[in-house]
Design an enzyme around this catalytic site. Sequence first.
Site, mmCIF file in Angstrom:
data_model
loop_
_atom_site.group_PDB
_atom_site.id
_atom_site.type_symbol
_atom_site.label_atom_id
_atom_site.label_comp_id
_atom_site.label_asym_id
_atom_site.label_seq_id
_atom_site.Cartn_x
_atom_site.Cartn_y
_atom_site.Cartn_z
ATOM 1 N N TYR A 176 0.838 -1.203 0.000
ATOM 2 C CA TYR A 176 0.000 0.000 0.000
ATOM 3 C C TYR A 176 0.880 1.264 0.000
ATOM 4 O O TYR A 176 0.738 2.126 -0.867
ATOM 5 C CB TYR A 176 -0.895 -0.030 1.236
ATOM 6 N N ASP A 177 1.806 1.345 0.962
ATOM 7 C CA ASP A 177 2.620 2.560 1.125
ATOM 8 C C ASP A 177 3.460 2.828 -0.130
ATOM 9 O O ASP A 177 3.479 3.940 -0.662
ATOM 10 C CB ASP A 177 3.585 2.430 2.316
ATOM 11 N N VAL B 237 -11.760 3.004 13.754
ATOM 12 C CA VAL B 237 -12.984 3.697 14.167
ATOM 13 C C VAL B 237 -14.198 2.783 13.978
ATOM 14 O O VAL B 237 -15.018 2.616 14.890
ATOM 15 C CB VAL B 237 -13.166 5.025 13.397
ATOM 16 N N ASN C 199 -6.096 9.499 8.277
ATOM 17 C CA ASN C 199 -7.216 8.664 8.758
ATOM 18 C C ASN C 199 -8.576 9.377 8.755
ATOM 19 O O ASN C 199 -8.816 10.256 9.571
ATOM 20 C CB ASN C 199 -6.933 8.167 10.176
HETATM 21 P P1 NAD Z 1 -12.744 2.048 0.430
HETATM 22 O O1 NAD Z 1 -12.115 0.716 0.497
HETATM 23 O O2 NAD Z 1 -14.081 2.231 1.058
HETATM 24 O O3 NAD Z 1 -12.871 2.541 -1.078
HETATM 25 C C1 NAD Z 1 -12.027 2.125 -2.113
HETATM 26 C C2 NAD Z 1 -12.901 1.840 -3.325
HETATM 27 O O4 NAD Z 1 -12.064 1.491 -4.435
HETATM 28 C C3 NAD Z 1 -13.851 0.663 -3.114
HETATM 29 O O5 NAD Z 1 -15.136 1.022 -3.583
HETATM 30 C C4 NAD Z 1 -13.246 -0.457 -3.948
HETATM 31 O O6 NAD Z 1 -14.194 -1.405 -4.387
HETATM 32 C C5 NAD Z 1 -12.602 0.321 -5.074
HETATM 33 N N1 NAD Z 1 -11.482 -0.356 -5.736
HETATM 34 C C6 NAD Z 1 -10.422 -0.967 -5.154
HETATM 35 N N2 NAD Z 1 -9.584 -1.459 -6.091
HETATM 36 C C7 NAD Z 1 -10.128 -1.140 -7.292
HETATM 37 C C8 NAD Z 1 -9.743 -1.374 -8.645
HETATM 38 N N3 NAD Z 1 -8.613 -2.052 -8.938
HETATM 39 N N4 NAD Z 1 -10.546 -0.918 -9.649
HETATM 40 C C9 NAD Z 1 -11.689 -0.248 -9.362
HETATM 41 N N5 NAD Z 1 -12.108 0.000 -8.090
HETATM 42 C C10 NAD Z 1 -11.326 -0.432 -7.080
HETATM 43 O O7 NAD Z 1 -11.696 3.081 1.045
HETATM 44 P P2 NAD Z 1 -11.790 4.647 1.302
HETATM 45 O O8 NAD Z 1 -11.482 4.879 2.719
HETATM 46 O O9 NAD Z 1 -13.013 5.214 0.724
HETATM 47 O O10 NAD Z 1 -10.527 5.158 0.457
HETATM 48 C C11 NAD Z 1 -10.652 5.830 -0.782
HETATM 49 C C12 NAD Z 1 -9.277 6.298 -1.235
HETATM 50 O O11 NAD Z 1 -8.721 7.193 -0.274
HETATM 51 C C13 NAD Z 1 -8.275 5.155 -1.404
HETATM 52 O O12 NAD Z 1 -7.479 5.417 -2.531
HETATM 53 C C14 NAD Z 1 -7.442 5.240 -0.153
HETATM 54 O O13 NAD Z 1 -6.146 4.748 -0.357
HETATM 55 C C15 NAD Z 1 -7.446 6.730 0.134
HETATM 56 N N6 NAD Z 1 -7.205 7.009 1.543
HETATM 57 C C16 NAD Z 1 -8.161 6.778 2.473
HETATM 58 C C17 NAD Z 1 -7.905 7.020 3.812
HETATM 59 C C18 NAD Z 1 -8.924 6.816 4.897
HETATM 60 O O14 NAD Z 1 -8.608 7.033 6.058
HETATM 61 N N7 NAD Z 1 -10.142 6.455 4.624
HETATM 62 C C19 NAD Z 1 -6.636 7.496 4.200
HETATM 63 C C20 NAD Z 1 -5.683 7.691 3.221
HETATM 64 C C21 NAD Z 1 -5.977 7.458 1.898
HETATM 65 N N1 UDP Z 2 -6.236 -0.607 15.739
HETATM 66 C C1 UDP Z 2 -6.643 -1.109 16.950
HETATM 67 N N2 UDP Z 2 -7.723 -1.923 17.008
HETATM 68 C C2 UDP Z 2 -8.445 -2.265 15.901
HETATM 69 C C3 UDP Z 2 -8.040 -1.739 14.643
HETATM 70 C C4 UDP Z 2 -6.925 -0.926 14.596
HETATM 71 O O1 UDP Z 2 -6.032 -0.817 17.987
HETATM 72 O O2 UDP Z 2 -9.432 -3.000 16.040
HETATM 73 C C5 UDP Z 2 -5.080 0.303 15.689
HETATM 74 C C6 UDP Z 2 -4.041 -0.014 14.636
HETATM 75 O O3 UDP Z 2 -3.105 -0.942 15.131
HETATM 76 C C7 UDP Z 2 -3.441 1.353 14.384
HETATM 77 C C8 UDP Z 2 -4.617 2.310 14.581
HETATM 78 O O4 UDP Z 2 -5.569 1.582 15.346
HETATM 79 O O5 UDP Z 2 -2.460 1.647 15.345
HETATM 80 C C9 UDP Z 2 -5.248 2.744 13.279
HETATM 81 O O6 UDP Z 2 -5.534 1.603 12.500
HETATM 82 P P1 UDP Z 2 -6.284 1.643 11.110
HETATM 83 O O7 UDP Z 2 -6.235 0.265 10.539
HETATM 84 O O8 UDP Z 2 -7.612 2.275 11.279
HETATM 85 O O9 UDP Z 2 -5.466 2.667 10.215
HETATM 86 P P2 UDP Z 2 -3.890 2.872 9.925
HETATM 87 O O10 UDP Z 2 -3.075 1.965 10.797
HETATM 88 O O11 UDP Z 2 -3.745 2.563 8.489
HETATM 89 O O12 UDP Z 2 -3.677 4.291 10.275
#
Ligand code: NAD
Ligand code: UDP
Length: 309
Positions: free
Chosen positions: A145-146, A188, A174
């Site tokens: 991912y990263d 969350v 987040n």
């Molecule tokens: P999510 O998993 O709810 O949404 C991702 C969507 O992309 C889903 O609808 C999934 O079906 C679709 N998808 C995945 N792979 C695909 C592919 N190959 N082709 C077409 N569709 C595909 O997650 P989200 O939280 O809504 O995240 C949306 C975007 O924001 C992502 O790119 C994620 O990396 C980025 N983002 C989210 C967060 C967060 O905290 N929610 C933080 C950082 C970045």
């Molecule tokens: N986490 C937790 N309990 C859970 C899910 C996640 O303590 O049930 C922790 C996780 O280890 C991380 C933080 O909460 O330290 C945020 O996790 P999340 O998966 O939401 O996002 P990210 O780690 O990608 O920021």
Amino acid sequence: MSHTVLVTGGAGFIGSHLCERLLEQGDYVICLDNFFTGRRRNIAHLLNNRNFELIRHDITEPIRIEVDRIYNMACPASPVHYQANPVKTMKTSVLGTMNLLGLAKRTGARLLQASTSEVYGDPEVHPQPESYRGSVNPIGIRACYDEGKRAAETLCFDYHRMHGVDIRVIRIFNTYGPRMDPADGRVVSNFIVQALKGEDITIYGDGTQTRSFCYVDDLVNGILKFMKHEGHTGPVNLGNDGEFTVQELAQEVIRLTGSQSRVVNQPLPQDDPTRRRPDLTLARQLFDYELTAPLAEGLRRTIEYFRHL
Ligand code: NAD
Ligand code: UDP
């Protein structure tokens, strides 16, 4: 001016909110999703809108359509889901973003790339400004991912420099809110679902790690403002700069739900970042980025959503 907009990942959590807001501002929205983590129910209320169209497609395959704005939100965001098939996750970020940049190059569309605070890895600089280059383990379980998102940023800037593609890169911290999948595995949604069901609340590690949680409406406001902003490609951090330990989050969820759940500790996953907080100076300077929902308020609205689910 209204636009013809492609939202990839539009049936996901953030994408569905974005589709809704774009329709409200008068755009024609093409929502594209492969439904890996996205759900039809997230966009069911939009299906009858005559300015809304849904395409089932995977962005790792090219697509030929005519649009003038692209929001590339497609990518699983929860560690559980992006680690389920790490090679596919990398393909989605790299091949998928390349396909969309190709589309942007051909159509002249402006492309917004949803990058992430994960590009900072386990940060040595705190809070994280956009100039910080990060500390990512390239061979760990989060790397698909990263590093995928880091490579996607590289592609955006190379298409921009080589082909003049009009890019906007955001680094999302987040984000939470209604329409998170209850089984998504993020902290969350896990804590709220556990609290509402009276199940144990699972803190990974000792819960002293921090995150900065942004309510989805505030994030989407920032996304829309930046897409309209002229003269800056980003990267720009978007999120909320209130920082909380995972312990504090658990206590807040228990308080707001009135739950009897116990808190239990489980092993900390590998490479779990110890702290994370955005430096939001740039977003505030460029387009008056504003935060309206403090954690307690955002959690209240999210808890309501999960109660009714
Ligand atoms: P999510 O998993 O709810 O949404 C991702 C969507 O992309 C889903 O609808 C999934 O079906 C679709 N998808 C995945 N792979 C695909 C592919 N190959 N082709 C077409 N569709 C595909 O997650 P989200 O939280 O809504 O995240 C949306 C975007 O924001 C992502 O790119 C994620 O990396 C980025 N983002 C989210 C967060 C967060 O905290 N929610 C933080 C950082 C970045
Ligand atoms: N986490 C937790 N309990 C859970 C899910 C996640 O303590 O049930 C922790 C996780 O280890 C991380 C933080 O909460 O330290 C945020 O996790 P999340 O998966 O939401 O996002 P990210 O780690 O990608 O920021």
